[in-house]
Scaffold this active site. Structure first.
Site, PDB file in Angstrom:
ATOM      1  N   SER A 120       0.824  -1.215   0.000  1.00 12.06           N
ATOM      2  CA  SER A 120       0.000   0.000   0.000  1.00 12.06           C
ATOM      3  C   SER A 120       0.852   1.256   0.000  1.00 12.06           C
ATOM      4  O   SER A 120       0.345   2.339  -0.270  1.00 12.06           O
ATOM      5  CB  SER A 120      -0.860   0.028   1.264  1.00 12.06           C
ATOM      6  N   HIS A 141      -1.251  -2.750  -7.056  1.00 10.65           N
ATOM      7  CA  HIS A 141      -1.989  -2.461  -5.824  1.00 10.65           C
ATOM      8  C   HIS A 141      -3.485  -2.662  -6.034  1.00 10.65           C
ATOM      9  O   HIS A 141      -4.157  -1.842  -6.657  1.00 10.65           O
ATOM     10  CB  HIS A 141      -1.678  -1.006  -5.402  1.00 10.65           C
ATOM     11  N   GLU A 153      -4.026  -0.178  -9.041  1.00 11.80           N
ATOM     12  CA  GLU A 153      -3.084   0.934  -9.218  1.00 11.80           C
ATOM     13  C   GLU A 153      -1.725   0.313  -9.555  1.00 11.80           C
ATOM     14  O   GLU A 153      -1.225  -0.522  -8.794  1.00 11.80           O
ATOM     15  CB  GLU A 153      -3.029   1.664  -7.869  1.00 11.80           C
ATOM     16  N   ASN A 191      -3.728   5.770  -1.516  1.00  8.69           N
ATOM     17  CA  ASN A 191      -3.506   5.905  -0.072  1.00  8.69           C
ATOM     18  C   ASN A 191      -2.967   7.269   0.335  1.00  8.69           C
ATOM     19  O   ASN A 191      -3.083   7.663   1.489  1.00  8.69           O
ATOM     20  CB  ASN A 191      -2.603   4.781   0.435  1.00  8.69           C
TER      21      ASN A 191
HETATM   22  P1  NAD Z   1      -3.528  -9.636   6.283  1.00  5.00           P
HETATM   23  O1  NAD Z   1      -3.077  -9.395   7.672  1.00  5.00           O
HETATM   24  O2  NAD Z   1      -4.940 -10.042   6.032  1.00  5.00           O
HETATM   25  O3  NAD Z   1      -2.603 -10.740   5.576  1.00  5.00           O
HETATM   26  C1  NAD Z   1      -1.209 -10.723   5.615  1.00  5.00           C
HETATM   27  C2  NAD Z   1      -0.738 -12.149   5.364  1.00  5.00           C
HETATM   28  O4  NAD Z   1       0.695 -12.146   5.273  1.00  5.00           O
HETATM   29  C3  NAD Z   1      -1.115 -13.109   6.507  1.00  5.00           C
HETATM   30  O5  NAD Z   1      -1.788 -14.246   5.987  1.00  5.00           O
HETATM   31  C4  NAD Z   1       0.242 -13.468   7.104  1.00  5.00           C
HETATM   32  O6  NAD Z   1       0.290 -14.796   7.644  1.00  5.00           O
HETATM   33  C5  NAD Z   1       1.145 -13.326   5.870  1.00  5.00           C
HETATM   34  N1  NAD Z   1       2.557 -13.266   6.216  1.00  5.00           N
HETATM   35  C6  NAD Z   1       3.149 -12.606   7.243  1.00  5.00           C
HETATM   36  N2  NAD Z   1       4.468 -12.883   7.258  1.00  5.00           N
HETATM   37  C7  NAD Z   1       4.711 -13.719   6.220  1.00  5.00           C
HETATM   38  C8  NAD Z   1       5.867 -14.366   5.721  1.00  5.00           C
HETATM   39  N3  NAD Z   1       7.043 -14.220   6.324  1.00  5.00           N
HETATM   40  N4  NAD Z   1       5.762 -15.168   4.637  1.00  5.00           N
HETATM   41  C9  NAD Z   1       4.573 -15.342   4.018  1.00  5.00           C
HETATM   42  N5  NAD Z   1       3.425 -14.763   4.455  1.00  5.00           N
HETATM   43  C10 NAD Z   1       3.496 -13.965   5.530  1.00  5.00           C
HETATM   44  O7  NAD Z   1      -3.163  -8.297   5.480  1.00  5.00           O
HETATM   45  P2  NAD Z   1      -3.786  -7.775   4.096  1.00  5.00           P
HETATM   46  O8  NAD Z   1      -4.853  -6.798   4.388  1.00  5.00           O
HETATM   47  O9  NAD Z   1      -4.068  -8.954   3.218  1.00  5.00           O
HETATM   48  O10 NAD Z   1      -2.546  -6.938   3.524  1.00  5.00           O
HETATM   49  C11 NAD Z   1      -1.511  -7.563   2.777  1.00  5.00           C
HETATM   50  C12 NAD Z   1      -0.804  -6.531   1.927  1.00  5.00           C
HETATM   51  O11 NAD Z   1      -1.753  -5.914   1.055  1.00  5.00           O
HETATM   52  C13 NAD Z   1      -0.130  -5.388   2.692  1.00  5.00           C
HETATM   53  O12 NAD Z   1       1.043  -5.019   2.024  1.00  5.00           O
HETATM   54  C14 NAD Z   1      -1.165  -4.288   2.609  1.00  5.00           C
HETATM   55  O13 NAD Z   1      -0.604  -3.005   2.743  1.00  5.00           O
HETATM   56  C15 NAD Z   1      -1.704  -4.506   1.213  1.00  5.00           C
HETATM   57  N6  NAD Z   1      -3.052  -3.962   0.954  1.00  5.00           N
HETATM   58  C16 NAD Z   1      -4.024  -4.055   1.898  1.00  5.00           C
HETATM   59  C17 NAD Z   1      -5.278  -3.552   1.621  1.00  5.00           C
HETATM   60  C18 NAD Z   1      -6.382  -3.652   2.627  1.00  5.00           C
HETATM   61  O14 NAD Z   1      -7.424  -2.992   2.465  1.00  5.00           O
HETATM   62  N7  NAD Z   1      -6.238  -4.428   3.681  1.00  5.00           N
HETATM   63  C19 NAD Z   1      -5.561  -2.963   0.380  1.00  5.00           C
HETATM   64  C20 NAD Z   1      -4.551  -2.910  -0.581  1.00  5.00           C
HETATM   65  C21 NAD Z   1      -3.291  -3.409  -0.291  1.00  5.00           C
END
Ligand code: NAD
Length: 286
Positions: A120, A141, A153, A191
């Site tokens: 993000s 993204h 994005e 963001n």
């Molecule tokens: P989340 O907490 O739901 O999922 C994160 C996942 O990463 C978990 O399943 C966790 O076990 C895994 N993880 C952690 N350490 C790890 C490792 N060493 N190896 C492999 N997997 C690992 O978070 P999310 O909301 O899915 O966010 C994930 C990414 O997407 C982030 O970079 C976030 O900024 C981005 N993002 C989030 C959103 C949102 O609305 N939540 C929107 C766009 C982008």
């Protein structure tokens, strides 16, 4: 650059799960990895549930659901993503973690594979510099929930080449998404706008301007937003919102990005939003 048939998704949380789902629905083979096989399988379980709800609502055919799920293979770790021509990293928003994951992805995948990140806020150029293929590293993204939200994005790192950018754009289009392109700048476009809005709503809450419901209703009915900023923050994950705010503050150096204490304290308490059952709202009561 080879034709993309298999997509590796690293991180099987809410975003990685959604990305795996849309890729499988578009006909790609998907390899889904997380910290270990159990976490990947738990992610696939959530995809199954999400798709079942769409079937119940009559929005998805039951056979199409089964066919898509059959195209998602859970694997034990990054080293098993080797066969993928395109990888999308969607692990926790933490710069040191993502740097480490990019070094591992670089080792695991063929040298002509593209490495994308769903970050993000973290610099694509910075992550690309951890690899031996910075020209093939790109930001992709997606928005949350991935199967519903239409936007992707795209972010080019300084060294990202045209072939990588065009292949990623074509892939996003095949997944049914509309593309915008942002410079590699903290928070990119979406963001950069959204997180200050959410943070300001947090300040309004901590200063007692109104209740969470007042603030969200104000944004919905007063600004014609489909969701209020606090309920949207709960959907995104308060840990993710705080991590992005901290990147904006650190990288842009302007105090206006300082995260509200109420956001920081919710994260410290483990009240991360919908994914933990409590954030600004209590989802166990809803
Ligand atoms: P989340 O907490 O739901 O999922 C994160 C996942 O990463 C978990 O399943 C966790 O076990 C895994 N993880 C952690 N350490 C790890 C490792 N060493 N190896 C492999 N997997 C690992 O978070 P999310 O909301 O899915 O966010 C994930 C990414 O997407 C982030 O970079 C976030 O900024 C981005 N993002 C989030 C959103 C949102 O609305 N939540 C929107 C766009 C982008």
């Amino acid at each position: 650059m080879s034709e993309i048939k298999t997509i590796g998704v690293l991180g099987a949380g809410q975003m990685g799960g959604g990305i795996a789902q849309v890729a499988a629905q578009a006909g790609y083979e998907v390899l889904l990895a997380d910290m270990d096989l159990q976490h990947a399988e738990a992610g696939k379980g959530r995809i199954d549930k999400f798709m079942s709800r769409a079937v119940t609502k009559g929005k998805l055919d039951a056979d199409a659901k089964q066919a898509a799920l059959a195209r998602i293979t859970c694997v034990a770790g990054i080293e098993d993503l080797g066969p993928a021509e395109f990888a999308i990293e969607a692990a926790t928003e933490n710069v040191e973690l993502k740097k480490r994951l990019f070094r591992s992805l670089d080792r695991a995948l063929n040298k002509d594979a593209i490495l994308a990140t769903n970050t993000s806020s973290i610099s694509i150029t910075l992550l690309g510099a951890e690899t031996h293929r910075p020209a093939s590293v790109v930001g992709m993204h997606f928005m949350n929930p991935v199967p519903i939200m239409k936007l992707v994005e795209l972010i080019r790192g300084l060294p990202t080449d045209d072939a990588t950018y065009e292949a990623t754009k074509a892939l996003a289009t095949k997944l049914g998404k509309t593309v915008i392109t942002s410079k590699d700048c903290p928070g990119f476009i979406v963001n950069r706008i959204l997180i200050p809005l959410i943070n300001e709503a947090c300040f309004a809450l901590q200063e007692g301007l109104g209740t969470a419901e007042d603030i969200d209703t104000g944004a919905k009915l007063g600004l014609n937003h489909p969701m209020g900023p606090l309920e949207l923050a709960d959907l995104i994950g308060l840990d993710t919102c705080l991590a992005i705010a901290d990147v904006l503050l650190r990288e842009l150096g302007d105090d206006k990005y300082r995260a509200a204490n109420v956001l920081r304290m919710h994260v410290a308490a483990g009240w991360l939003g919908r994914k933990t059952g409590r954030g600004f709202y209590d989802y166990k009561k809803r």
